[in-house]
Design an enzyme around this catalytic site. Sequence first.
Site, PDB file in Angstrom:
ATOM      1  N   HIS A 111       0.930  -1.229   0.014  1.00 12.78           N
ATOM      2  CA  HIS A 111      -0.038   0.000  -0.072  1.00 12.78           C
ATOM      3  C   HIS A 111       1.090   1.414   0.023  1.00 12.78           C
ATOM      4  CE1 HIS A 111      -3.213   2.846   0.917  1.00 12.78           C
ATOM      5  NE2 HIS A 111      -2.436   3.256   1.839  1.00 12.78           N
TER       6      HIS A 111
ATOM      7  N   CYS B  59      -4.287   3.172  -4.954  1.00 15.28           N
ATOM      8  CA  CYS B  59      -3.323   3.964  -3.962  1.00 15.28           C
ATOM      9  C   CYS B  59      -2.199   4.226  -4.732  1.00 15.28           C
ATOM     10  CB  CYS B  59      -3.150   3.128  -2.576  1.00 15.28           C
ATOM     11  SG  CYS B  59      -2.335   1.524  -2.847  1.00 15.28           S
TER      12      CYS B  59
END
Length: 346
Positions: A96, A207
């Site tokens: 992430h 992301c």
Amino acid sequence: MDTVLDKYGILVCFVMVFLAGTSLAGPWPAPYKRYTVRPQSNPYCNAGVISFCPTGEPDNIMPEFNPGDVIEIYALKKPVWQFKFGDVLGKLNIMHDALGFKNVNTGMNYTMEWYELFQLMNCTFAHVLKNETIQWCNQGAVCIYPGIKDRLWSENGTLAKIATTTGSVFNSFSDWVLWDNRTGLFYETWTVKDKPDGNTWFQPFDCASWVIRALDEFGRLGVSFNQSINLNYTKINLYSAQPEYLGTSAEVFDKNANKTMQTFAQNIVKFYTKFQSQKKWEELAIEILEDLYDIFERNDPFFLYYNDAYWRLNLTSPIAKLTYEESPLPKPGKIDNKLYFEKHYP
């Protein structure tokens, strides 16, 4: 055992993340469509395990710095669902991405990240309701909150200072963030290509792509980055022949649609029925793995939802692959990847 891992490894990783005709697109890759209004979330949808942005600033609020403040920019990476799986997904390069900002003058730190409102599973596969209709729970947005949890990012990931800028530049960047957040609404999981080193049909909107376009915006504003730092980003790839455009959601599921559209609608509902999460996760994991490979082996179509429209993909070998690809830091005043910056409104 090696054969099984070769065949299912990428999809096992993907499941773990989930569970904690003629193209009308014009030039490829298909431009991501921007919107003028964010739709109200359907009460049916919920965030599941983790609520969205629980400690973040109020909607449409960005910190404003004094023009002469010195602002440090940090690249942040951590394994997806680290709180649940620890570094397991990190070892598989399932990461992430976010950005951190430190105001040297005031000592204030901020973390900024873009992610799903309703978790990755919901943003990738539609819910099939009891009346055989489809409900999507798919939106993404920026979350900004005070502080940078140094240990969280650095322990199994990355916390790297990549640039220094001014409060004036950051305030201009903030204007872009608000525009991007108000117009880039839907999470897109897949990168779709014809082959690993070939043409790209669809780019993700996730992301990682948010960080890439945010850094590009800083580059456009004249920020100089430390070019000795290399940053890689996770992509979940599908491989397909040229996609066939079927129609918008409204067109495909119009009750008065012609027989061709009705058939499309029935097949789409049938397809998404395979990927429902109202089951024990062990059962769902096995079914997702089996169904994705069955689609390929039976030469069945994969129905992709992108830009509020449906596309039919005919999967080709190697079907799916996880990659961890480098995206160079931008040069001042230059944007190489303009895909996400063009204002493609409906």
